[in-house]
Design a protein around this motif. Structure first.
Motif, PDB file in Angstrom:
ATOM      1  N   ILE A 124    -109.659   9.377  22.684  1.00 34.17           N
ATOM      2  CA  ILE A 124    -109.887   8.179  23.589  1.00 34.17           C
ATOM      3  C   ILE A 124    -111.344   8.172  23.859  1.00 34.17           C
ATOM      4  CG2 ILE A 124    -109.403   6.957  26.062  1.00 34.17           C
ATOM      5  CD1 ILE A 124    -106.389   7.570  25.605  1.00 34.17           C
TER       6      ILE A 124
ATOM      7  N   ILE B 247    -105.426  10.962  31.241  1.00 33.87           N
ATOM      8  CA  ILE B 247    -104.875  10.550  30.155  1.00 33.87           C
ATOM      9  C   ILE B 247    -103.627  11.569  30.166  1.00 33.87           C
ATOM     10  CG2 ILE B 247    -104.842  10.586  27.673  1.00 33.87           C
ATOM     11  CD1 ILE B 247    -107.980  10.009  28.068  1.00 33.87           C
TER      12      ILE B 247
ATOM     13  N   ASP C  89     -99.794  12.630  28.317  1.00 34.19           N
ATOM     14  CA  ASP C  89     -98.867  12.352  27.185  1.00 34.19           C
ATOM     15  C   ASP C  89     -97.621  11.772  27.708  1.00 34.19           C
ATOM     16  OD1 ASP C  89     -96.896  12.852  25.300  1.00 34.19           O
ATOM     17  OD2 ASP C  89     -97.395  14.847  24.948  1.00 34.19           O
TER      18      ASP C  89
ATOM     19  N   ALA D  42    -103.791   6.517  31.923  1.00 37.64           N
ATOM     20  CA  ALA D  42    -103.644   6.203  30.686  1.00 37.64           C
ATOM     21  C   ALA D  42    -102.339   6.842  30.133  1.00 37.64           C
ATOM     22  CB  ALA D  42    -104.689   6.334  30.029  1.00 37.64           C
TER      23      ALA D  42
ATOM     24  N   ASN E  17    -101.028   7.584  27.461  1.00 35.87           N
ATOM     25  CA  ASN E  17    -101.078   7.791  25.968  1.00 35.87           C
ATOM     26  C   ASN E  17     -99.993   8.211  25.345  1.00 35.87           C
ATOM     27  OD1 ASN E  17    -103.112   7.571  23.832  1.00 35.87           O
ATOM     28  ND2 ASN E  17    -103.271   9.570  23.898  1.00 35.87           N
TER      29      ASN E  17
ATOM     30  N   THR F 135    -101.185   3.333  26.353  1.00 36.94           N
ATOM     31  CA  THR F 135    -102.095   3.400  25.346  1.00 36.94           C
ATOM     32  C   THR F 135    -101.783   4.175  24.071  1.00 36.94           C
ATOM     33  OG1 THR F 135    -103.217   5.491  25.991  1.00 36.94           O
ATOM     34  CG2 THR F 135    -104.339   3.594  26.789  1.00 36.94           C
TER      35      THR F 135
ATOM     36  N   GLY G 106    -103.783   6.495  21.526  1.00 36.76           N
ATOM     37  CA  GLY G 106    -105.334   6.610  21.165  1.00 36.76           C
ATOM     38  C   GLY G 106    -105.562   6.578  19.825  1.00 36.76           C
TER      39      GLY G 106
END
Ligand SMILES: Nc1nc2c(ncn2[C@@H]2O[C@H](COP(=O)(O)OP(=O)(O)OP(=O)(O)O)[C@@H](O)[C@H]2O)c(=O)[nH]1
Ligand SMILES: [Mg+2]
Length: 307
Positions: A23, A92, A94, A118, A120, A148, A150
């Motif tokens: 990212i 961020i 997972d 985020a 991700n 997101t 990435g």
């Protein structure tokens, strides 16, 4: 164009391997340089770009599972957040491992800085049959949540808009806090009172957070408080709190704190996530397969009964 010359600093935090550098690269492109964090050989990536009239500096923080003071990465990430006071932190996550990743989130949130999540690897979460209601999760956590992907450069504009919105308007949401209970609150408020006697030493730290860390016997916070004009009283009080809470809960206060955080996370996740029918079938098929397995069947049955 009122904000043309405004600069903001954004820290990218998150668990190892959650997609921070991916990212970071999406956001900054080639406009980045690599150095070291002060005094250590841990790599510090810093990049710049312009967005909506802002000059944005992004720092890619080392990956950590927590913000305790156990590893150099944790101390770097934590000190950066506390001392550099980024305008916004992007955590961020997972999304395919959402519960484990949110543990760090609860800790960053306690530091009281503007925070955007985020989610991700949202592609991996979806492919594995995990459905996440992002809006509902955002409401439950009281934080902006942006899905997101990435490595496909998806969700970056939404992520940046959430960051700038937070800078310009603050949050419409009130971050949800983990409740540690009346007994913890009683102890932390006494410590907070003592700490207020030397505001200069604790300048920039949230007192509630420091109190909790003192109860956890955090080495870095102990170092800071040793410079406090009432250090002896504070350490004595913290030791008493630790003893009292330990005898009340029958466990180390730090373990109780961890349990409460996971309890909070699992409550939010059980409300905002679900598994597709296929995923539920996969899980129950695996259990069936293990149960009828000639060698594994009995031990697996015993474990399931024991759980
Ligand atoms: N499927 C999928 N893979 C991703 C996504 N984002 C990143 N990746 C991949 O995940 C791997 C790890 O990404 P990194 O960006 O290196 O993760 P990191 O958080 O910087 O890792 P550390 O610096 O080691 O903590 C890479 O192979 C990326 O290509 C995503 O949204 N979906
Ligand atoms: Mg990285």
């Amino acid at each position: 164009m009122a904000h043309r010359d405004k600069s903001i600093i954004v820290g990218l935090a998150g668990n190892p391997n959650s997609g921070k550098t991916t990212i970071f690269n999406n956001l900054t492109g080639a406009n980045q340089h690599v150095g070291n964090f002060p005094g250590v050989t841990v790599e510090k990536r810093e990049g710049h770009f312009n967005y909506r009239g802002y000059r944005v500096t992004v720092i890619d923080l080392p990956g950590t599972y927590s913000l305790s003071a156990y590893s150099v990465e944790e101390i770097i990430a934590r000190n950066f957040i506390i001392h550099e006071k980024p305008d916004v932190i992007i955590d961020i996550i997972d999304a395919s491992n959402i519960e484990r990743n949110l543990y760090l989130t609860t800790q960053i949130s306690e530091l009281g800085l503007p925070l955007v999540l985020a989610l991700n690897m949202s592609d991996m979460a979806k492919n594995s049959g995990l459905m996440i209601d992002y809006n509902y999760l955002s409401k439950l956590l009281g934080l902006p949540v942006i899905p997101t992907v990435g490595n496909k450069n998806k969700g970056m504009t939404e992520l940046l808009d959430a960051v700038i919105d937070l800078v310009e308007n603050g949050s419409e949401l009130e971050p949800a806090t983990v409740k540690y209970g009346k007994e913890f609150d009683k102890e932390t408020s006494q410590l907070t009172e003592l700490m207020a006697k030397d505001p200069q030493t604790i300048n920039g730290y949230k007192e509630d957070w420091l109190s909790l860390k003192l109860i956890e016997d955090d080495s870095e916070v102990n170092k800071l408080i040793s410079r406090h004009s009432h250090a002896d009283d504070i350490f004595e009080r913290a030791a008493k709190s630790r003893r009292r809470l330990k005898s009340l809960y029958g466990d180390e206060p730090s373990a109780v704190i961890t349990d409460r955080r996971y309890g909070f996370i699992s409550g939010a996740c059980s409300e905002a996530t679900s598994m597709t029918a296929e995923r539920r079938h996969d899980v129950s098929d695996t259990i069936d397969y293990l149960l009828i397995h000639p060698v594994l069947g009995l031990p697996v049955f015993a474990i399931l009964m024991w759980l």
